[in-house]
Design a protein around this motif. Structure first.
Motif, mmCIF file in Angstrom:
data_model
loop_
_atom_site.group_PDB
_atom_site.id
_atom_site.type_symbol
_atom_site.label_atom_id
_atom_site.label_comp_id
_atom_site.label_asym_id
_atom_site.label_seq_id
_atom_site.Cartn_x
_atom_site.Cartn_y
_atom_site.Cartn_z
ATOM 1 N N GLN A 149 0.834 -1.193 -0.011
ATOM 2 C CA GLN A 149 -0.018 0.096 0.027
ATOM 3 C C GLN A 149 0.934 1.264 -0.211
ATOM 4 O O GLN A 149 2.026 1.329 0.755
ATOM 5 C CB GLN A 149 -0.986 0.154 1.380
ATOM 6 N N PRO A 150 0.698 2.102 -0.643
ATOM 7 C CA PRO A 150 1.497 3.532 -0.905
ATOM 8 C C PRO A 150 1.724 4.135 0.714
ATOM 9 O O PRO A 150 2.783 4.492 0.570
ATOM 10 C CB PRO A 150 0.650 4.476 -1.770
ATOM 11 N N GLN A 151 0.813 4.039 1.494
ATOM 12 C CA GLN A 151 1.033 4.764 2.709
ATOM 13 C C GLN A 151 2.090 4.049 3.227
ATOM 14 O O GLN A 151 2.834 4.561 4.298
ATOM 15 C CB GLN A 151 -0.330 4.587 3.575
ATOM 16 N N LEU A 152 2.775 2.748 3.032
ATOM 17 C CA LEU A 152 3.698 1.932 3.802
ATOM 18 C C LEU A 152 5.026 2.643 3.271
ATOM 19 O O LEU A 152 5.902 2.252 3.967
ATOM 20 C CB LEU A 152 3.623 0.581 3.421
ATOM 21 N N LEU A 153 5.035 3.180 2.195
ATOM 22 C CA LEU A 153 6.400 4.017 1.721
ATOM 23 C C LEU A 153 6.545 5.435 2.166
ATOM 24 O O LEU A 153 7.463 5.848 2.086
ATOM 25 C CB LEU A 153 6.189 4.192 0.246
ATOM 26 N N ASP A 154 5.647 5.875 3.256
ATOM 27 C CA ASP A 154 5.676 7.038 3.725
ATOM 28 C C ASP A 154 6.739 7.052 4.974
ATOM 29 O O ASP A 154 6.780 6.047 5.776
ATOM 30 C CB ASP A 154 4.533 7.641 4.525
ATOM 31 N N PRO A 155 7.951 7.746 5.264
ATOM 32 C CA PRO A 155 8.931 7.270 6.249
ATOM 33 C C PRO A 155 8.285 7.410 7.544
ATOM 34 O O PRO A 155 8.943 6.593 8.526
ATOM 35 C CB PRO A 155 9.922 8.529 5.995
ATOM 36 N N ASN A 156 7.455 8.101 7.828
ATOM 37 C CA ASN A 156 7.033 8.208 9.282
ATOM 38 C C ASN A 156 6.060 6.944 9.542
ATOM 39 O O ASN A 156 6.097 6.157 10.541
ATOM 40 C CB ASN A 156 5.945 9.585 9.623
ATOM 41 N N VAL A 157 5.269 6.343 8.513
ATOM 42 C CA VAL A 157 4.452 5.187 8.635
ATOM 43 C C VAL A 157 5.509 3.967 8.752
ATOM 44 O O VAL A 157 5.392 3.092 9.750
ATOM 45 C CB VAL A 157 3.733 4.827 7.495
ATOM 46 N N ALA A 158 6.617 3.950 8.237
ATOM 47 C CA ALA A 158 7.656 2.869 8.064
ATOM 48 C C ALA A 158 8.401 2.852 9.366
ATOM 49 O O ALA A 158 8.779 1.793 10.028
ATOM 50 C CB ALA A 158 8.666 3.005 7.009
ATOM 51 N N LEU A 159 8.514 4.049 10.065
ATOM 52 C CA LEU A 159 9.270 3.870 11.315
ATOM 53 C C LEU A 159 8.339 3.577 12.253
ATOM 54 O O LEU A 159 8.680 2.864 13.280
ATOM 55 C CB LEU A 159 9.829 5.486 11.808
ATOM 56 N N ASP A 160 7.163 3.868 12.196
ATOM 57 C CA ASP A 160 5.900 3.262 13.375
ATOM 58 C C ASP A 160 6.153 1.746 13.277
ATOM 59 O O ASP A 160 5.779 1.086 14.143
ATOM 60 C CB ASP A 160 4.639 3.841 13.060
ATOM 61 N N ARG A 161 6.137 1.345 12.048
ATOM 62 C CA ARG A 161 6.151 -0.226 11.776
ATOM 63 C C ARG A 161 7.369 -0.615 12.369
ATOM 64 O O ARG A 161 7.299 -1.747 12.851
ATOM 65 C CB ARG A 161 5.958 -0.526 10.536
ATOM 66 N N ALA A 162 8.429 0.058 12.336
ATOM 67 C CA ALA A 162 9.850 -0.703 12.891
ATOM 68 C C ALA A 162 9.634 -0.659 14.404
ATOM 69 O O ALA A 162 10.249 -1.455 14.974
ATOM 70 C CB ALA A 162 10.989 0.394 12.558
ATOM 71 N N ARG A 163 8.960 0.541 14.992
ATOM 72 C CA ARG A 163 8.655 0.380 16.450
ATOM 73 C C ARG A 163 7.695 -0.666 16.993
ATOM 74 O O ARG A 163 8.126 -1.413 17.990
ATOM 75 C CB ARG A 163 8.224 1.820 16.797
ATOM 76 N N LEU A 164 6.812 -0.759 16.203
ATOM 77 C CA LEU A 164 5.899 -1.732 16.459
ATOM 78 C C LEU A 164 6.362 -3.250 16.515
ATOM 79 O O LEU A 164 6.237 -4.154 17.178
ATOM 80 C CB LEU A 164 4.669 -2.099 15.406
ATOM 81 N N ALA A 165 7.822 -3.468 15.464
ATOM 82 C CA ALA A 165 8.207 -4.789 15.556
ATOM 83 C C ALA A 165 9.034 -5.095 16.852
ATOM 84 O O ALA A 165 9.121 -6.390 16.918
ATOM 85 C CB ALA A 165 9.543 -4.672 14.306
ATOM 86 N N ALA A 166 9.153 -4.217 17.704
ATOM 87 C CA ALA A 166 10.037 -4.530 19.042
ATOM 88 C C ALA A 166 8.907 -5.426 19.662
ATOM 89 O O ALA A 166 9.468 -6.139 20.776
ATOM 90 C CB ALA A 166 10.021 -3.363 19.744
ATOM 91 N N GLN A 167 7.562 -5.646 19.407
ATOM 92 C CA GLN A 167 6.854 -6.412 20.216
ATOM 93 C C GLN A 167 6.945 -8.216 20.041
ATOM 94 O O GLN A 167 6.336 -8.865 20.852
ATOM 95 C CB GLN A 167 5.058 -6.262 19.833
ATOM 96 N N ILE A 168 7.988 -8.463 19.239
ATOM 97 C CA ILE A 168 8.250 -9.621 19.080
ATOM 98 C C ILE A 168 9.061 -10.326 20.292
ATOM 99 O O ILE A 168 8.984 -11.386 20.379
ATOM 100 C CB ILE A 168 9.125 -9.870 17.534
ATOM 101 N N ALA A 169 9.558 -9.391 20.933
ATOM 102 C CA ALA A 169 10.137 -9.701 22.290
ATOM 103 C C ALA A 169 9.203 -10.336 23.179
ATOM 104 O O ALA A 169 9.618 -11.468 23.814
ATOM 105 C CB ALA A 169 10.706 -8.616 22.837
ATOM 106 N N TRP A 170 8.092 -9.926 23.273
ATOM 107 C CA TRP A 170 7.018 -10.200 24.241
ATOM 108 C C TRP A 170 6.521 -11.737 23.434
ATOM 109 O O TRP A 170 6.456 -12.654 24.289
ATOM 110 C CB TRP A 170 5.958 -9.304 24.237
ATOM 111 N N LEU A 171 6.332 -11.795 22.386
ATOM 112 C CA LEU A 171 6.100 -12.947 21.644
ATOM 113 C C LEU A 171 7.097 -14.262 22.142
ATOM 114 O O LEU A 171 6.687 -15.400 22.196
ATOM 115 C CB LEU A 171 6.231 -13.133 20.101
ATOM 116 N N ARG A 172 8.269 -13.754 21.812
ATOM 117 C CA ARG A 172 9.383 -14.677 22.188
ATOM 118 C C ARG A 172 9.611 -15.323 23.647
ATOM 119 O O ARG A 172 10.045 -16.483 24.041
ATOM 120 C CB ARG A 172 10.714 -14.308 21.753
ATOM 121 N N LEU A 173 8.961 -14.478 24.590
ATOM 122 C CA LEU A 173 9.316 -14.811 26.086
ATOM 123 C C LEU A 173 8.098 -15.071 26.844
ATOM 124 O O LEU A 173 8.051 -15.628 27.880
ATOM 125 C CB LEU A 173 9.933 -13.681 26.613
ATOM 126 N N ARG A 174 6.752 -14.668 26.263
ATOM 127 C CA ARG A 174 5.794 -14.987 26.948
ATOM 128 C C ARG A 174 4.819 -15.701 26.140
ATOM 129 O O ARG A 174 4.153 -15.175 24.925
ATOM 130 C CB ARG A 174 4.920 -13.510 27.602
#
Length: 251
Positions: A149-174
């Motif tokens: 989707q074109p909005q995924l190519l917006d730098p701010n949206v991409a950075l937000d998705r990069a921040r959300l990816a940190a939630q994989i830590a919870w997935l791996r530990l809990r």
């Protein structure tokens, strides 16, 4: 919170007449013309495997594509387009397939297994299967395209998705799963694991600072997204390990 996808998946599993194979495809996924035949062939080759994926390639929108979005690291992470190489490959413990391009044998549902009401519900589903002795196979024979989707190519949206990816830590530990290497590390060496998280956070914090010095905006932004994601993961490991007896430093 309440996550729509897990509820939609579980309703389909509960109310539909299921065959031997259940496919989960996001609404921005387009399969190649031979995808159904490829899925059948892969399942026949691996009769004892429980869940599968294929190559997910990028389908770019009809807009200018920023150079940073073409980076392999960004395509596989932020854009969820993973190509596994030629042939078939077994999934290793602690890994998972992209949730938007996945299929599994309906026999895994016999015990009442369903998708948990969390954001990363498909990876959680796969980690539970691995913990219970299941196995996953990725094959290049089945190909689907992820329509970006074109909005995924917006730098701010991409950075937000990069921040959300940190939630994989919870997935791996809990919850604590013995098939997840990161969880085992926190269980066996809780102090060392925490020290490594602090070291990684500082290392990527430094990398974030240096990323702004790169003369190319594209390369600078790519490095910034990677650093933001890795910093977040390191911090979320520390948060996710709190209050879990399996990861207590005093046990």
């Amino acid at each position: 919170g309440v996550y729509g996808k897990s509820h939609a998946l579980n309703r389909a599993l509960n109310e539909a007449k299921l065959g031997s194979i259940v496919a989960v495809l996001d609404d921005d996924i387009s399969v190649r013309g031979d995808w159904f035949h490829a899925v059948a062939a892969i399942c026949r080759r691996w009769p004892h495997a429980d869940f599968f994926t294929g190559n997910t390639v990028v389908v770019w929108p009809n807009v200018p594509i920023p150079e940073w979005a073409r980076s392999p690291a960004i395509r596989s992470g932020v854009l969820s387009c993973v190509e596994w190489g030629e042939g078939d490959r077994a999934l290793r413990d602690g890994q998972w397939f992209p949730g938007g391009h996945l299929w599994f044998r309906s026999r895994v549902l016999a015990s009442g297994r369903r998708f948990r009401d969390i954001w990363l519900t498909e990876p959680d589903f796969q980690l539970d299967l691995l913990e219970d002795g299941g196995s996953g196979i990725a094959s290049s024979e089945a190909v689907a395209g992820h329509r970006i989707q074109p909005q995924l190519l917006d730098p701010n949206v991409a950075l937000d998705r990069a921040r959300l990816a940190a939630q994989i830590a919870w997935l791996r530990l809990r919850p604590f799963r013995r098939s997840v290497p990161q969880a085992v590390r926190f269980n066996r060496h809780p102090l060392l694991a925490r020290a490594m998280c602090l070291f990684n956070y500082l290392r990527w914090r430094l990398a974030l600072g240096f990323s702004f010095l790169h003369p190319s905006f594209s390369r600078s932004f790519e490095l910034r997204m990677i650093a933001v994601e890795r910093m977040g993961i390191a911090l979320e490991y520390l948060r996710a390990s709190r209050g879990m007896s399996e990861y207590s430093c005093s046990k």
